[in-house]
Design an enzyme around this catalytic site. Structure first.
Site, PDB file in Angstrom:
ATOM      1  N   THR A 144       0.827  -1.200   0.000  1.00  0.00           N
ATOM      2  CA  THR A 144       0.000   0.000   0.000  1.00  0.00           C
ATOM      3  C   THR A 144       0.869   1.261   0.000  1.00  0.00           C
ATOM      4  OG1 THR A 144      -1.766  -1.105   1.133  1.00  0.00           O
ATOM      5  CG2 THR A 144      -1.542   1.222   1.601  1.00  0.00           C
ATOM      6  N   GLY A 174      -9.861  -4.190   2.383  1.00  0.00           N
ATOM      7  CA  GLY A 174      -8.852  -4.219   3.438  1.00  0.00           C
ATOM      8  C   GLY A 174      -9.040  -3.085   4.437  1.00  0.00           C
ATOM      9  N   ASP A 175      -7.969  -2.759   5.106  1.00  0.00           N
ATOM     10  CA  ASP A 175      -8.003  -1.730   6.154  1.00  0.00           C
ATOM     11  C   ASP A 175      -7.907  -0.308   5.606  1.00  0.00           C
ATOM     12  OD1 ASP A 175      -5.360  -2.538   5.317  1.00  0.00           O
ATOM     13  OD2 ASP A 175      -4.545  -1.259   6.901  1.00  0.00           O
ATOM     14  N   GLY A 196       0.177  -3.512   5.262  1.00  0.00           N
ATOM     15  CA  GLY A 196       0.352  -4.860   5.781  1.00  0.00           C
ATOM     16  C   GLY A 196      -0.927  -5.656   5.609  1.00  0.00           C
TER      17      GLY A 196
HETATM   18  N1  ASP Z   1      -3.179  -3.160   3.827  1.00  0.00           N
HETATM   19  C1  ASP Z   1      -3.498  -3.504   2.457  1.00  0.00           C
HETATM   20  C2  ASP Z   1      -4.732  -4.332   2.439  1.00  0.00           C
HETATM   21  O1  ASP Z   1      -4.858  -5.202   3.272  1.00  0.00           O
HETATM   22  C3  ASP Z   1      -2.427  -4.244   1.733  1.00  0.00           C
HETATM   23  C4  ASP Z   1      -1.029  -3.788   1.924  1.00  0.00           C
HETATM   24  O2  ASP Z   1      -0.738  -2.860   2.636  1.00  0.00           O
HETATM   25  O3  ASP Z   1      -0.152  -4.412   1.337  1.00  0.00           O
HETATM   26  O4  ASP Z   1      -5.530  -4.165   1.552  1.00  0.00           O
END
Ligand code: ASP
Length: 274
Positions: A144, A174-175, A196
């Protein structure tokens, strides 16, 4: 130019885009949007063009912005906006809502945001990655993009944008677009942006928890961030990282696995880490 060099340069350009806004006495919100736009344009990062693909080989973007005055906007499952961060910003500024899922193209266009076919976001590199993940030749990659800033007026802001996790189910959210999970800002306290395994950040209420530990518990930003990564992310057998800036201008990067690429300034030098 090799890929690593390209990533260093992309981070540097993004940092400078945000800093230019701040040096011109612009707002923290404008600065974080400017930085994230640069990373969305760069196919080496998992946001905008070049974002991670779903299991169907399509792109579904999530993005959020929040200013320290408590106003945020977010979009999830966005399929056509060239700059999902600008769409999140428009939802904050121009709609009565906070979170929209895949808003209709005519509304997005009315808000002055460029549109593209979903295929435009799909790069050959990401197609290859998806095939390798699906063939179990490679583990999923994360990445991200996000920015946090404190402006000369004393306001903080955060912005985050992502294609999510490679090979994620169509419709998975996601978050990133959930205020308080992957993105949060509160004047007088902190702005934070996370990356993450989104499921861990969602269930840990990570971004808001950082702010609450500082505001109500009087905790130091670095200690609070480390405790959250340990208790909410590592304890869930996930991994992740966050960047934050406090209302006093202290910035921290905290991670538990090599998932964090970042740029920041120390004195007259911009540093990048990947
Ligand atoms: N946090 C992001 C998600 O879960 C993915 C990432 O940060 O790699 O969609």
């Amino acid at each position: 130019m090799d890929k690593l060099q390209g990533i260093h340069q992309g981070l540097n350009r993004a940092y400078q885009a945000g800093e230019t806004v701040l040096r011109g006495q612009g707002s923290a919100l404008d600065a974080v949007c400017a930085a994230v736009e640069v990373l969305e344009d760069d196919p080496l990062f998992n946001a905008g063009r070049g974002a991670a693909l779903t299991a169907d080989g399509t792109v579904e973007h999530d993005a959020a912005v929040m200013s320290g005055d408590g106003r945020g906007g977010a979009v999830t499952l966005s399929r056509h906006a060239q700059h999902p961060v600008d769409l999140a910003r428009a939802i904050r500024d121009r709609s009565p809502h906070v979170l929209l899922a895949d808003p209709p193209d005519d509304i997005v266009a009315d808000w002055g945001i460029g549109l593209a076919d979903n295929d435009w976001f799909v790069t050959p590199d990401q197609r290859e990655h998806l095939a390798a993940v699906q063939a179990r030749l490679r583990s999923r990659q994360h990445g991200t993009v996000g920015a946090v800033a404190l402006d000369i007026h004393g306001h903080v802001a955060a912005a985050t944008s992502t294609g999510g996790i490679e090979n994620q189910a169509v419709g998975r959210i996601g978050d990133t677009p959930i205020l308080g999970a992957g993105t949060w800002a509160r004047d007088g306290v902190v702005a934070v942006s996370c990356t993450g395994v989104g499921e861990a950040f969602l269930q840990g209420g990570v971004a808001h928890q950082l702010s609450a530990r500082m505001e109500y518990g009087g905790q130091d930003v670095a200690e609070a961030a480390q405790a959250i990564i340990d208790n909410e992310i590592v304890a869930r057998e996930a991994f992740g990282a966050l960047i934050a800036v406090t209302a006093k201008g202290r910035s921290v990067l905290v991670w538990d696995a090599p998932v964090l690429q970042a740029a920041w300034r120390e004195g007259d030098k911009i540093h990048t880490r990947i």
